[in-house]
Design a protein around this motif. Sequence first.
Motif, PDB file in Angstrom:
ATOM      1  N   PRO A 638      31.510  45.347  41.983  1.00 54.09           N
ATOM      2  CA  PRO A 638      32.642  45.098  43.079  1.00 54.09           C
ATOM      3  C   PRO A 638      32.459  43.593  43.445  1.00 54.09           C
ATOM      4  O   PRO A 638      33.705  42.961  43.831  1.00 54.09           O
ATOM      5  CB  PRO A 638      32.145  45.858  44.203  1.00 54.09           C
ATOM      6  N   ILE A 639      31.394  42.925  43.141  1.00 53.49           N
ATOM      7  CA  ILE A 639      31.248  41.495  43.534  1.00 53.49           C
ATOM      8  C   ILE A 639      32.138  40.760  42.798  1.00 53.49           C
ATOM      9  O   ILE A 639      32.890  39.846  43.073  1.00 53.49           O
ATOM     10  CB  ILE A 639      29.743  41.123  43.410  1.00 53.49           C
ATOM     11  N   ALA A 640      32.183  41.057  41.421  1.00 53.97           N
ATOM     12  CA  ALA A 640      32.995  40.379  40.549  1.00 53.97           C
ATOM     13  C   ALA A 640      34.564  40.705  40.649  1.00 53.97           C
ATOM     14  O   ALA A 640      35.384  39.864  40.494  1.00 53.97           O
ATOM     15  CB  ALA A 640      32.650  40.949  39.111  1.00 53.97           C
ATOM     16  N   ARG A 641      34.857  41.987  41.085  1.00 54.89           N
ATOM     17  CA  ARG A 641      36.394  42.200  41.385  1.00 54.89           C
ATOM     18  C   ARG A 641      36.911  41.447  42.749  1.00 54.89           C
ATOM     19  O   ARG A 641      37.874  41.022  42.472  1.00 54.89           O
ATOM     20  CB  ARG A 641      36.376  43.599  41.472  1.00 54.89           C
ATOM     21  N   LEU A 642      35.976  41.350  43.612  1.00 60.44           N
ATOM     22  CA  LEU A 642      36.114  40.658  44.811  1.00 60.44           C
ATOM     23  C   LEU A 642      36.567  39.149  44.236  1.00 60.44           C
ATOM     24  O   LEU A 642      37.270  38.688  44.983  1.00 60.44           O
ATOM     25  CB  LEU A 642      35.214  40.913  45.840  1.00 60.44           C
ATOM     26  N   ALA A 643      35.455  38.761  43.493  1.00 61.14           N
ATOM     27  CA  ALA A 643      35.539  37.345  43.201  1.00 61.14           C
ATOM     28  C   ALA A 643      36.719  36.900  42.339  1.00 61.14           C
ATOM     29  O   ALA A 643      37.307  35.922  42.677  1.00 61.14           O
ATOM     30  CB  ALA A 643      34.287  36.863  42.511  1.00 61.14           C
ATOM     31  N   GLN A 644      37.311  37.652  41.721  1.00 57.60           N
ATOM     32  CA  GLN A 644      38.415  37.481  40.857  1.00 57.60           C
ATOM     33  C   GLN A 644      39.795  37.771  41.743  1.00 57.60           C
ATOM     34  O   GLN A 644      40.886  37.195  41.468  1.00 57.60           O
ATOM     35  CB  GLN A 644      38.395  38.523  39.689  1.00 57.60           C
ATOM     36  N   LEU A 645      39.961  38.662  42.541  1.00 59.59           N
ATOM     37  CA  LEU A 645      41.198  39.013  43.131  1.00 59.59           C
ATOM     38  C   LEU A 645      41.443  38.769  44.569  1.00 59.59           C
ATOM     39  O   LEU A 645      42.510  38.734  45.149  1.00 59.59           O
ATOM     40  CB  LEU A 645      41.273  40.307  42.660  1.00 59.59           C
ATOM     41  N   ALA A 646      40.285  38.542  45.448  1.00 65.52           N
ATOM     42  CA  ALA A 646      40.311  38.787  46.571  1.00 65.52           C
ATOM     43  C   ALA A 646      40.962  37.463  47.433  1.00 65.52           C
ATOM     44  O   ALA A 646      41.107  37.331  48.718  1.00 65.52           O
ATOM     45  CB  ALA A 646      39.111  39.157  47.312  1.00 65.52           C
ATOM     46  N   ARG A 647      41.208  36.432  46.711  1.00 67.76           N
ATOM     47  CA  ARG A 647      41.438  35.132  47.423  1.00 67.76           C
ATOM     48  C   ARG A 647      43.008  35.280  48.198  1.00 67.76           C
ATOM     49  O   ARG A 647      42.958  34.815  49.501  1.00 67.76           O
ATOM     50  CB  ARG A 647      41.522  34.017  46.378  1.00 67.76           C
ATOM     51  N   ALA A 648      43.814  35.747  47.640  1.00 70.31           N
ATOM     52  CA  ALA A 648      45.123  35.807  48.112  1.00 70.31           C
ATOM     53  C   ALA A 648      45.191  36.678  49.444  1.00 70.31           C
ATOM     54  O   ALA A 648      46.315  36.509  50.365  1.00 70.31           O
ATOM     55  CB  ALA A 648      46.100  36.415  47.155  1.00 70.31           C
ATOM     56  N   ILE A 649      44.346  37.714  49.482  1.00 71.43           N
ATOM     57  CA  ILE A 649      44.506  38.609  50.704  1.00 71.43           C
ATOM     58  C   ILE A 649      43.438  38.380  51.691  1.00 71.43           C
ATOM     59  O   ILE A 649      43.219  39.329  52.489  1.00 71.43           O
ATOM     60  CB  ILE A 649      44.417  40.210  50.288  1.00 71.43           C
ATOM     61  N   GLY A 650      42.885  37.096  51.613  1.00 65.77           N
ATOM     62  CA  GLY A 650      42.109  36.714  52.669  1.00 65.77           C
ATOM     63  C   GLY A 650      40.558  37.248  52.830  1.00 65.77           C
ATOM     64  O   GLY A 650      40.014  37.408  54.007  1.00 65.77           O
ATOM     65  N   ILE A 651      40.128  37.706  51.691  1.00 64.24           N
ATOM     66  CA  ILE A 651      38.719  38.062  51.676  1.00 64.24           C
ATOM     67  C   ILE A 651      37.780  37.112  50.733  1.00 64.24           C
ATOM     68  O   ILE A 651      38.253  36.863  49.596  1.00 64.24           O
ATOM     69  CB  ILE A 651      38.376  39.591  51.058  1.00 64.24           C
ATOM     70  N   HIS A 652      36.830  36.432  51.375  1.00 65.57           N
ATOM     71  CA  HIS A 652      36.044  35.567  50.804  1.00 65.57           C
ATOM     72  C   HIS A 652      34.434  35.899  50.803  1.00 65.57           C
ATOM     73  O   HIS A 652      34.067  36.480  51.783  1.00 65.57           O
ATOM     74  CB  HIS A 652      36.261  34.308  51.384  1.00 65.57           C
ATOM     75  N   LEU A 653      33.938  35.670  49.478  1.00 62.88           N
ATOM     76  CA  LEU A 653      32.375  35.776  49.370  1.00 62.88           C
ATOM     77  C   LEU A 653      31.580  34.813  49.722  1.00 62.88           C
ATOM     78  O   LEU A 653      32.015  33.590  49.234  1.00 62.88           O
ATOM     79  CB  LEU A 653      32.258  36.393  48.022  1.00 62.88           C
ATOM     80  N   VAL A 654      30.596  34.863  50.253  1.00 61.81           N
ATOM     81  CA  VAL A 654      29.587  33.802  50.579  1.00 61.81           C
ATOM     82  C   VAL A 654      28.303  34.444  50.035  1.00 61.81           C
ATOM     83  O   VAL A 654      27.608  35.369  50.625  1.00 61.81           O
ATOM     84  CB  VAL A 654      29.398  33.127  51.916  1.00 61.81           C
ATOM     85  N   VAL A 655      27.877  34.231  48.669  1.00 64.15           N
ATOM     86  CA  VAL A 655      26.630  34.943  47.908  1.00 64.15           C
ATOM     87  C   VAL A 655      25.367  33.833  47.838  1.00 64.15           C
ATOM     88  O   VAL A 655      25.643  32.824  47.381  1.00 64.15           O
ATOM     89  CB  VAL A 655      26.924  35.570  46.852  1.00 64.15           C
ATOM     90  N   ALA A 656      23.973  34.270  48.488  1.00 65.85           N
ATOM     91  CA  ALA A 656      22.989  33.556  48.507  1.00 65.85           C
ATOM     92  C   ALA A 656      21.872  33.999  47.568  1.00 65.85           C
ATOM     93  O   ALA A 656      21.782  35.399  47.731  1.00 65.85           O
ATOM     94  CB  ALA A 656      22.585  33.047  49.821  1.00 65.85           C
ATOM     95  N   THR A 657      21.100  33.326  46.935  1.00 62.34           N
ATOM     96  CA  THR A 657      19.912  33.893  46.224  1.00 62.34           C
ATOM     97  C   THR A 657      18.764  32.851  46.401  1.00 62.34           C
ATOM     98  O   THR A 657      19.163  31.759  46.099  1.00 62.34           O
ATOM     99  CB  THR A 657      20.236  34.396  44.863  1.00 62.34           C
TER     100      THR A 657
END
Length: 836
Positions: A638-657
């Motif tokens: 799911p992280i990879a899918r969101l990172a690939q596609l979610a930009r246009a519909i306003g979903i953005h990831l902030v991932v820390a490790t």
Amino acid sequence: MAKKKKNNSFLSSFDYTRKMEVAGILIMAVAALLLLSIASYNPADYGIVKTLSSESLLQVDRGPALRVNNWLGVIGAYISNLFVHVLFGYVSIIVPILIASLGWYVFRQKPVAELGWPLAYGIWVMVLISTTIGWFYNEYEAYSMAWSGGSGISVAQILHNITGVGSIIILAVLLFVSALILIDRDLQKTIDTLKSWTSDFRENRDRKREERLRKKEEKAAIKQRQKADAAAKKEMESAKKQPVSSDTDTAPDTQKHSSIDDIVERSQEEDRKRELEKKKERAELEKLPPRAILEKKTAAEEKTVVDDNDDDDVEISVFVGEGDEEASERELDRVNKDKAREVPVIKYKFPGIDLLDAPPNEGNEVDLDEIKENKRIILDKLKRHKIEILSINAIVGPTVTLYELEPSPDVKISKIESYANDLKMATASHGLRIIAPIPGRSAVGIEVPNSTRETVYIKSVINTKKFVETDHELPVAFGKTIENEVFMIDLTRMPHLLIAGATGSGKSVGINTIITCLLYKCHPDNLKFVLVDPKKIELSLYRNIQNHYLAVLPGSEEPIVTNTDMALETLESVTKEMDERYDLLKMAMVRDIKSYNEKFKSGELDEELGHRHLPYIVVIIDELADLMMTAGKQIEEPIARLAQLARAIGIHLVVATQRPSVNVITGTIKANFPARIAYQVASKVDSRTILDTGGADQLVGRGDMLFASGAGMTRIQNAYVSAEEVERVTSFIGEQKGFKKPFQLPVVETDDGGIPDPLDDIDDLFREAAKIVVLHQQGSVSLLQRKLKIGYNRAGRIIDQLYNAGVVGPYQGSTARDVKITEEEDLDEIFEELGL
């Protein structure tokens, strides 16, 4: 026929315009008559008109009506007595002014609704001034009651009876506030305007004083020069007048002439030297980098240090950035207040800047001795290896000082870079980083940590004009660069952010900085957070804002995700939200969320078809390594899918490790996170994993970070936000009335959603699992995993079998299944039916 109809419509519109103009003129005429009546008020007129009869009014010759002094006659006496004596005195003159304004608006066919505020304000001021004058009349009777009127005196007396002497203070305050409102309806803005006027007046006064002093100095210099020229001229004339009579006089005369020539030559030589010095200064300024010059010293303070003890003749120029212009105390509140009015879904007030701690007035002190010593060490070390440096500039930042070296043209840049460890040992610095070369500059950079570091506070970053006046959708101000400028990005353009850093390097503070900046600029209707916190304590303070800003699964007990199963289910739910949003954008025929929301706001999209306002969703994962260890590939998908596609519909990831290793930051994840932040890491391998280059291992910790977005790297000192500040901000938001419940993410229907499976192959642990479920009264896959020490898939199959056997209820999303059996006797009956 059509022509006749056209003429009729023209005549009708012409008649309407003429009627409005006539009505406006009549209203203004009435206002003028009222003004004449009030202005010519005489107290004796009303006593005369009361004695008049209708017959006396019809007398042609000298009747009693001629004794009325009012300019409007008998009618004017009645009107003026009503307004001046009975109502509000001479202040009633405001009434005809308001009526005249109404007539003008009618005459010009302007919307009369615009006069609502001026009419209300005029009536209020009339009553207030009349009451104030009436108070002084009641106390001192120093003038006629015609100035306040009977109503003003009565209101003043009532107010005095209620509040006593404090009534005059109340009236004075109301008059002052009314005067400020006349200037501007926003009192804070008016006060700021008055302050700016005062400061401008002082600046103009100081500038004029400086100009006068400068002119005096110029006049004095001109007079002094004229005196010197006159003396030299007089000396030349006296020398010329002396006769040349003998050989003995020739030598002195020649000496005088030569001395005069020497004076002239010396003055010309001095002029030439001054001109050469000016040209040299201009050439040096042209050599300096643009960020060092900083707009001709208007945005920077320039100091030049020359090391007289060194054998070399290289000068060092020190540049200290002044930082971005601060916003006024209430400017952020005004901007946010206007933004809150634009989104009337809920009544919301943005947090104020006073909730943040004010930074101490320590400033960025420049240790010139330290810079001078570092310059000497660097040049000496490079000189020993036969590396010639033409010029060196020092740019002082909050954490490090950047020394920009311009090497000789025949020096190989890689040769300077190979001496990094030698320079680190020579300067005895904790972390020294070499940039060879600086992008966009023909220079090599050496970053040396300062012995005393400056803390960048979050308030000094947020309370700047750059942040307050930004038009970014999701603005994040991380901190300050070496040039002491606020570094700000728009999360919508990143579009995702990958953060890595060792324990204690400032990673968690950086996440709090991101969330705080978004809370100060984004309305709850336009922004939602999905918070995943495996450590369970880092993001717990944001529980207070769950009804305003958080997005959760339906039926979730905790607004912040803290376990692996919930994290996986939540990310899959966000993925489903992404797919649903793309369907909505497809139906609306738009390409991004901004265009979609504008179209929905304008009413072009039908809500019955499922269209709705789409807020931005920021998914923050505080520790990816823990999720990858427990869930592995399941969480990566799911992280990879969101990172690939979610930009246009306003979903953005902030991932820390904390662990930027290749098994945590996999190639799939890394390829879709172009924006990356690296805090201090343990090794060069970790630095290359997160940044594709070294450098992060040379950072000094405590918020020192490198930001890379594909266009080079920027070194930033992260803004510090304390837990107390976060608690104050979240408490302020949480105390307001928000939405009835948090933003609901869609429920993901899985394969175990209640479809009966045959009980042919019952698991060996079925009996033990059933007893555990009945004992704990919780039908959860994670419960069986922990108690039976089995994997997720096997525990899921057992739950399916328990459902088919009637022990637990159907699938309920994120919550555990209901347990239908409460007694062991009932459970034994099920075992007998199944033959167990």
